[in-house]
Write a protein that holds these residues in place. Structure first.
Motif, PDB file in Angstrom:
ATOM      1  N   GLY A   1      -4.026 -37.861  73.906  1.00  0.00           N
ATOM      2  CA  GLY A   1      -2.912 -38.626  73.355  1.00  0.00           C
ATOM      3  C   GLY A   1      -2.223 -39.488  74.396  1.00  0.00           C
ATOM      4  O   GLY A   1      -1.779 -40.602  74.106  1.00  0.00           O
ATOM      5  N   PHE A   2      -2.134 -38.997  75.631  1.00  0.00           N
ATOM      6  CA  PHE A   2      -1.551 -39.798  76.712  1.00  0.00           C
ATOM      7  C   PHE A   2      -2.529 -40.854  77.221  1.00  0.00           C
ATOM      8  O   PHE A   2      -2.143 -41.998  77.492  1.00  0.00           O
ATOM      9  N   LEU A   3      -3.789 -40.488  77.367  1.00  0.00           N
ATOM     10  CA  LEU A   3      -4.748 -41.377  78.032  1.00  0.00           C
ATOM     11  C   LEU A   3      -5.302 -42.463  77.122  1.00  0.00           C
ATOM     12  O   LEU A   3      -5.344 -43.644  77.507  1.00  0.00           O
ATOM     13  N   LYS A   4      -5.740 -42.093  75.924  1.00  0.00           N
ATOM     14  CA  LYS A   4      -6.515 -42.992  75.072  1.00  0.00           C
ATOM     15  C   LYS A   4      -5.806 -44.307  74.735  1.00  0.00           C
ATOM     16  O   LYS A   4      -6.380 -45.378  74.924  1.00  0.00           O
TER      17      LYS A   4
ATOM     18  N   ALA B   1       1.065 -42.680  82.473  1.00  0.00           N
ATOM     19  CA  ALA B   1       0.642 -41.967  81.261  1.00  0.00           C
ATOM     20  C   ALA B   1      -0.836 -41.602  81.337  1.00  0.00           C
ATOM     21  O   ALA B   1      -1.231 -40.496  80.953  1.00  0.00           O
ATOM     22  N   VAL B   2      -1.658 -42.528  81.820  1.00  0.00           N
ATOM     23  CA  VAL B   2      -3.083 -42.242  81.978  1.00  0.00           C
ATOM     24  C   VAL B   2      -3.291 -41.122  82.991  1.00  0.00           C
ATOM     25  O   VAL B   2      -4.122 -40.227  82.789  1.00  0.00           O
ATOM     26  N   LEU B   3      -2.543 -41.167  84.097  1.00  0.00           N
ATOM     27  CA  LEU B   3      -2.652 -40.123  85.125  1.00  0.00           C
ATOM     28  C   LEU B   3      -2.269 -38.755  84.552  1.00  0.00           C
ATOM     29  O   LEU B   3      -2.984 -37.763  84.751  1.00  0.00           O
ATOM     30  N   VAL B   4      -1.143 -38.708  83.843  1.00  0.00           N
ATOM     31  CA  VAL B   4      -0.705 -37.455  83.226  1.00  0.00           C
ATOM     32  C   VAL B   4      -1.753 -36.950  82.235  1.00  0.00           C
ATOM     33  O   VAL B   4      -2.096 -35.756  82.214  1.00  0.00           O
ATOM     34  N   GLY B   5      -2.283 -37.864  81.419  1.00  0.00           N
ATOM     35  CA  GLY B   5      -3.296 -37.481  80.445  1.00  0.00           C
ATOM     36  C   GLY B   5      -4.545 -36.919  81.096  1.00  0.00           C
ATOM     37  O   GLY B   5      -5.106 -35.913  80.641  1.00  0.00           O
ATOM     38  N   ALA B   6      -4.992 -37.549  82.179  1.00  0.00           N
ATOM     39  CA  ALA B   6      -6.197 -37.090  82.873  1.00  0.00           C
ATOM     40  C   ALA B   6      -5.987 -35.697  83.472  1.00  0.00           C
ATOM     41  O   ALA B   6      -6.878 -34.836  83.409  1.00  0.00           O
ATOM     42  N   ILE B   7      -4.815 -35.455  84.053  1.00  0.00           N
ATOM     43  CA  ILE B   7      -4.514 -34.133  84.640  1.00  0.00           C
ATOM     44  C   ILE B   7      -4.493 -33.058  83.550  1.00  0.00           C
ATOM     45  O   ILE B   7      -5.068 -31.969  83.712  1.00  0.00           O
ATOM     46  N   ILE B   8      -3.837 -33.352  82.431  1.00  0.00           N
ATOM     47  CA  ILE B   8      -3.773 -32.390  81.326  1.00  0.00           C
ATOM     48  C   ILE B   8      -5.169 -32.102  80.781  1.00  0.00           C
ATOM     49  O   ILE B   8      -5.504 -30.954  80.443  1.00  0.00           O
TER      50      ILE B   8
ATOM     51  N   THR C   1      -5.404 -22.618  73.552  1.00  0.00           N
ATOM     52  CA  THR C   1      -4.635 -23.317  74.583  1.00  0.00           C
ATOM     53  C   THR C   1      -5.404 -24.527  75.109  1.00  0.00           C
ATOM     54  O   THR C   1      -4.827 -25.610  75.297  1.00  0.00           O
ATOM     55  N   GLY C   2      -6.693 -24.343  75.344  1.00  0.00           N
ATOM     56  CA  GLY C   2      -7.522 -25.446  75.832  1.00  0.00           C
ATOM     57  C   GLY C   2      -7.565 -26.601  74.855  1.00  0.00           C
ATOM     58  O   GLY C   2      -7.430 -27.772  75.250  1.00  0.00           O
ATOM     59  N   LEU C   3      -7.724 -26.291  73.563  1.00  0.00           N
ATOM     60  CA  LEU C   3      -7.738 -27.350  72.545  1.00  0.00           C
ATOM     61  C   LEU C   3      -6.409 -28.095  72.527  1.00  0.00           C
ATOM     62  O   LEU C   3      -6.368 -29.331  72.419  1.00  0.00           O
ATOM     63  N   GLY C   4      -5.311 -27.357  72.619  1.00  0.00           N
ATOM     64  CA  GLY C   4      -3.991 -27.991  72.621  1.00  0.00           C
ATOM     65  C   GLY C   4      -3.805 -28.926  73.799  1.00  0.00           C
ATOM     66  O   GLY C   4      -3.272 -30.035  73.654  1.00  0.00           O
ATOM     67  N   LEU C   5      -4.260 -28.511  74.969  1.00  0.00           N
ATOM     68  CA  LEU C   5      -4.139 -29.357  76.159  1.00  0.00           C
ATOM     69  C   LEU C   5      -5.023 -30.603  76.054  1.00  0.00           C
ATOM     70  O   LEU C   5      -4.616 -31.698  76.475  1.00  0.00           O
ATOM     71  N   VAL C   6      -6.215 -30.450  75.489  1.00  0.00           N
ATOM     72  CA  VAL C   6      -7.093 -31.613  75.303  1.00  0.00           C
ATOM     73  C   VAL C   6      -6.442 -32.619  74.350  1.00  0.00           C
ATOM     74  O   VAL C   6      -6.480 -33.838  74.574  1.00  0.00           O
ATOM     75  N   ILE C   7      -5.828 -32.117  73.285  1.00  0.00           N
ATOM     76  CA  ILE C   7      -5.135 -32.992  72.335  1.00  0.00           C
ATOM     77  C   ILE C   7      -4.035 -33.782  73.039  1.00  0.00           C
ATOM     78  O   ILE C   7      -3.920 -35.008  72.874  1.00  0.00           O
ATOM     79  N   LEU C   8      -3.213 -33.094  73.837  1.00  0.00           N
ATOM     80  CA  LEU C   8      -2.133 -33.768  74.564  1.00  0.00           C
ATOM     81  C   LEU C   8      -2.684 -34.781  75.563  1.00  0.00           C
ATOM     82  O   LEU C   8      -2.175 -35.903  75.679  1.00  0.00           O
TER      83      LEU C   8
END
Length: 518
Positions: A131-134, A96-103, A121-128
């Motif tokens: 959400g995975f990493l934090k 999940a952390v890996l996926v979050g960092a890539i996104i 689009t950039g804001l949406g990707l940062v939100i996702l």
């Protein structure tokens, strides 16, 4: 066993697992990217499309910018709930952390582009990505230590420093980068450091071998099926009625307001229904009482962040337009740099504040989590008195001194140290074991709602004026803090000694205790 025979994930540095420093650097660069983005967002949206040395902005009104800021900062934290659930049920914290960092890298990369579609689009990707990493990287820190390992508290303290170091570096550097190379260079810098965080995380996998892996627990009595909880709703007439009322209210809100609020209300209805079923599922009155106290404490969390997050919104705009930022005639301090005060003050005063509470506890004085949280709201609220002074000075002379901002951020930081790490610790004490992860996610969602409240309050400044808003925050937060102190006795009784049963820590241990829980 000799040091040479140790596997990489078993090796230590300065008495701590090397994996801690991998997670430290990953989180530091992620917080750099997030706080750098947060500091620029409102200023970029309100900058005119022509004539600014930093390049064209979006040219939005303050109200429009603060509205989006509220949605963005809310969703960043609300996404912690599905991010945590996906990690727990499907892929584990490590992936999940890996996926979050890539996104996150993709999101910041898109923000370099100047088109409006790239902005959204950039804001949406940062939100996702957040959400995975934090929510999952903090869980991995805990997984580095076996149960009863006395190094755990110190490890979390080191990790907490990484969070604030990332914030400090971002707000110190990003403003200068934007001033010289423009807005999108600032967004690009956030992306570059996030790539560094990703590279660090991938390179350090050998030190995280046994941490954050997905392990199905189908036979675990503490395993929770959220679908099963929702299915029980239809077997409970009273809870089903309450959920129905909330659903109708959400649909009415959707009709009279925009679709964004409609989706928010539906999400809150789903969470409220889940919390009702959790309460009904608890098998003892002690657990039920503690659960209610925990939910009441989240009210303080929402109110605190609703005021505190003016830092990136209304206070940011005020700093930009109304504050004399001239530094002894040598240079003009970038607006973004003032937000580094919060992280700097945390690093300076965190141990001092924790030590004060430790001494009070050792002397038998009031030092409960609920008291700290209520006092934190009051202290933070008093910080807005200095913003009131700033507005009064501006109305008289056409400018205001930066000293008011420094004092405001100081009080806000002291308040944060009283409530933020304490609230996380409080959850671990009161939440039933099988719902602990979910309640941590609900805490982040409450923080997110506070961020949205901050945006709504900031928007109203265009109608009521900054003086009214700042003074109103002072009055409201102080009243709420005092009310919680007045009902402290009954609330503590409902915790059924959850804190009183803790062993008394030595002063040296207690000094780092609050930090370790953040």
């Amino acid at each position: 066993m000799s040091a040479r025979a140790l596997e990489p994930h078993q090796k230590e540095l300065f008495g701590q697992p090397i994996g801690l420093y991998i997670l430290f650097l990953t989180e530091m660069w992620e917080r750099f990217s997030y706080y750098g983005m947060r500091a620029l967002l409102v200023l970029y949206m309100t900058t005119q499309t022509i004539g600014d040395a930093r390049g064209p902005g979006l040219g939005w009104t303050d109200k429009e910018a603060l509205a989006l800021y509220g949605w963005y900062t809310m969703l960043v934290y609300v996404m912690s709930i599905p991010g945590g659930m996906i990690a727990d049920k499907l892929i584990g914290q490590k992936k999940a952390v890996l996926v979050g960092a890539i996104i996150l890298c993709l999101g910041h990369g898109v923000l370099i582009l100047t088109d409006i579609w790239a902005f959204y689009t950039g804001l949406g990707l940062v939100i996702l990505g957040v959400g995975f990493l934090k929510p999952n990287i903090s869980t991995m820190v805990g997984g580095l230590y076996k149960e009863g390992d006395i190094r755990r508290d110190k490890g979390f303290s080191i990790f907490y420093i990484g969070i604030n170091l990332g914030s400090l570096l971002a707000t110190m550097v990003v403003g200068g980068v934007v001033a010289k190379w423009g807005w999108h260079a600032g967004f690009g810098l956030a992306g570059i450091v996030m790539v560094l965080g990703l590279i660090n995380y991938i390179a350090g996998q050998k030190y995280l071998k046994d941490v954050g892996n997905f392990i199905p627990n189908k036979d675990d009595e503490n395993e929770v099926s959220y679908i099963e909880l929702y299915s029980k709703l239809f077997k409970s007439p009273a809870q089903l009625l309450y959920a129905g009322v909330l659903l109708v209210a959400s649909l009415i809100g959707w009709y009279f307001m925009d679709w964004g609020y409609g989706l928010l209300f539906l999400f809150l209805t789903a969470i409220a229904s889940l919390l009702m079923m959790i309460y009904k599922d608890l098998n003892t009155q002690v657990f039920k009482d503690r659960f209610l106290v925990l939910l009441l404490s989240f009210i303080m969390v929402i109110i605190f962040w609703g005021a505190f997050e003016q830092a990136g919104g209304l206070m940011n705009l005020y700093t930009e337009t109304n504050t004399n930022r001239d530094f002894f005639g040598l240079f003009t301090i970038p607006t973004v740099m003032f937000q580094s005060l919060n992280a700097g003050f945390i690093i300076l005063f965190a141990t001092l504040v924790a030590g004060i509470w430790a001494k009070r506890k050792l002397k038998g004085k009031e030092a409960s989590s609920l008291f700290k949280m209520a006092l934190g709201i009051i202290i933070m609220g008093f910080g807005f008195l200095f913003m009131v002074c700033a507005v009064i000075e501006f109305e008289k002379s056409g400018t205001s001194s930066m000293i008011w901002l420094v004092l405001a951020y100081l009080f806000h930081t002291i308040g944060e140290l009283c409530i933020s790490p304490v609230a996380l610790s409080f959850i671990t004490k009161l939440a039933p074991v099988k719902y602990a992860s979910l309640m941590m996610g609900v805490y982040f969602a409450a923080s997110g709602l506070g961020n949205k409240v901050a945006g709504i309050v900031g928007e109203s400044a265009s109608e009521f004026g900054e003086l009214t808003i700042f003074a109103g925050i002072v009055i409201f937060t102080v009243i709420i803090g005092i009310l919680f102190i007045l009902i402290l006795g009954p609330l503590k009784r409902l915790t059924h000694g959850a804190e009183e049963s803790e062993r008394v820590l030595k002063h040296e241990e207690a000094e780092g205790f609050e930090l370790a829980d953040n």
